[in-house]
Design a protein around this motif. Structure first.
Motif, mmCIF file in Angstrom:
data_model
loop_
_atom_site.group_PDB
_atom_site.id
_atom_site.type_symbol
_atom_site.label_atom_id
_atom_site.label_comp_id
_atom_site.label_asym_id
_atom_site.label_seq_id
_atom_site.Cartn_x
_atom_site.Cartn_y
_atom_site.Cartn_z
ATOM 1 N N SER A 94 9.228 12.099 -2.762
ATOM 2 C CA SER A 94 8.852 12.633 -1.457
ATOM 3 C C SER A 94 10.056 13.277 -0.795
ATOM 4 O O SER A 94 11.212 12.976 -1.109
ATOM 5 N N ASP A 138 4.546 2.892 0.811
ATOM 6 C CA ASP A 138 5.726 2.627 1.608
ATOM 7 C C ASP A 138 6.330 1.304 1.143
ATOM 8 O O ASP A 138 5.883 0.723 0.152
ATOM 9 N N ASP A 139 7.361 0.833 1.847
ATOM 10 C CA ASP A 139 8.045 -0.388 1.415
ATOM 11 C C ASP A 139 7.089 -1.567 1.290
ATOM 12 O O ASP A 139 7.139 -2.339 0.318
ATOM 13 N N THR A 195 3.672 9.179 -2.922
ATOM 14 C CA THR A 195 3.873 9.422 -1.489
ATOM 15 C C THR A 195 2.907 8.640 -0.608
ATOM 16 O O THR A 195 3.085 8.590 0.612
ATOM 17 N N ASP A 238 3.919 -1.577 0.675
ATOM 18 C CA ASP A 238 3.042 -1.433 -0.487
ATOM 19 C C ASP A 238 3.757 -1.866 -1.764
ATOM 20 O O ASP A 238 3.161 -2.514 -2.632
ATOM 21 N N VAL A 246 11.224 1.495 -1.119
ATOM 22 C CA VAL A 246 11.081 2.849 -1.652
ATOM 23 C C VAL A 246 12.433 3.472 -2.002
ATOM 24 O O VAL A 246 12.626 3.981 -3.110
ATOM 25 N N LYS A 293 1.959 8.870 3.405
ATOM 26 C CA LYS A 293 2.787 8.083 4.313
ATOM 27 C C LYS A 293 4.201 8.626 4.443
ATOM 28 O O LYS A 293 4.912 8.269 5.376
ATOM 29 N N ARG A 294 4.632 9.459 3.480
ATOM 30 C CA ARG A 294 5.992 9.998 3.503
ATOM 31 C C ARG A 294 5.891 11.502 3.317
ATOM 32 O O ARG A 294 5.788 11.992 2.204
#
Length: 235
Positions: free
Chosen positions: A158, A123-124, A120, A126, A136, A191-192
């Motif tokens: 997530s 993100d895209d 979690t 990363d 993701v 982040k999510r």
């Protein structure tokens, strides 16, 4: 899967430094919760992993969040050892070889394997930076389909992906969502994230909650509030 009691759907993350702190927290929460997660910080502390059979013996459920990932022989043998501890769930990273080995290691036991799709804190951007081809949503979807094909009992994803994953896989696979924050709560390094009610409505079976309970002035009261929100969101 039979309907779950709202209290059973809350998994409290024992993200503390040692066994004594974990036992103190469990005692403070009392009967407000029955399911606890032992992650790497606690597992690697003195006596932390030994807390799993103690909790199980006291009638609690245990989620060992160890995120195993190694060559298949090592994962299979490690999973077989974990199966002796009385835990309900064990996480492995959702790579096909790793999941297949974990399923073999848990065979014949009561241990359920959960594949961790995408952490979690990612993100895209990363994932692309780490060399993945997909963002993701697509990565989670592919890993979910692989997990189902390999006989993995459930997934960790997530709440942002809970709806699409549940729609794709149907009602039978277990879906556990971390990154849960009550409305207005501190997101921290996640982040999510989603609120408890949102995650349940989107198809999550279990919610993993750490800091909002562990760091609360009254952990028992914090747990009860989240259980109430789960109950209100349960069909």
């Amino acid at each position: 899967m039979k309907p779950l009691d709202p209290r059973d759907r809350l998994i409290i993350a024992l993200d503390v430094a040692d066994r004594a702190a974990a036992e103190k927290l469990v005692e403070a929460i009392g009967d407000a919760a029955v399911f606890y997660k032992i992650g790497m910080e606690l597992a690697y502390s003195d006596g932390g992993l030994a807390l799993a059979p103690r909790l199980a013996g006291a009638g609690k459920k245990v989620f060992l969040d160890l995120k195993l990932h190694d060559i298949p022989n090592t994962v299979e043998r490690a999973t077989a050892q974990v199966a002796r501890l009385g835990a309900t769930f064990l996480t492995v990273h959702a790579y096909p070889q790793t999941m297949q080995a974990a399923v073999a290691g848990a065979n014949g036991s009561e241990l359920s394997i959960l594949g961790v799709t995408v952490l979690t804190s990612f993100d895209d951007e990363d994932l692309i930076e780490a060399g993945y081809r997909f963002g993701v949503v697509e990565t989670v979807r592919r890993r979910a389909e692989q997990a189902r094909a390999l006989g993995v009992q459930g997934l960790v994803a997530s709440a942002a992906e809970a709806g699409p994953v549940r729609e794709a896989l149907g009602p039978d696979m277990i879906l556990v969502t971390p990154g849960i924050r009550p409305a207005g709560g501190d997101v921290g390094d996640q982040k999510r994230v989603a609120t408890p009610g949102r995650a349940i409505r989107d198809g999550a079976d279990y919610l993993v909650v750490g800091r909002p309970i562990v760091q609360a002035a009254d952990p028992r009261a914090a747990a009860l509030r989240i259980v109430a929100e789960i109950a209100a969101a349960t069909p």
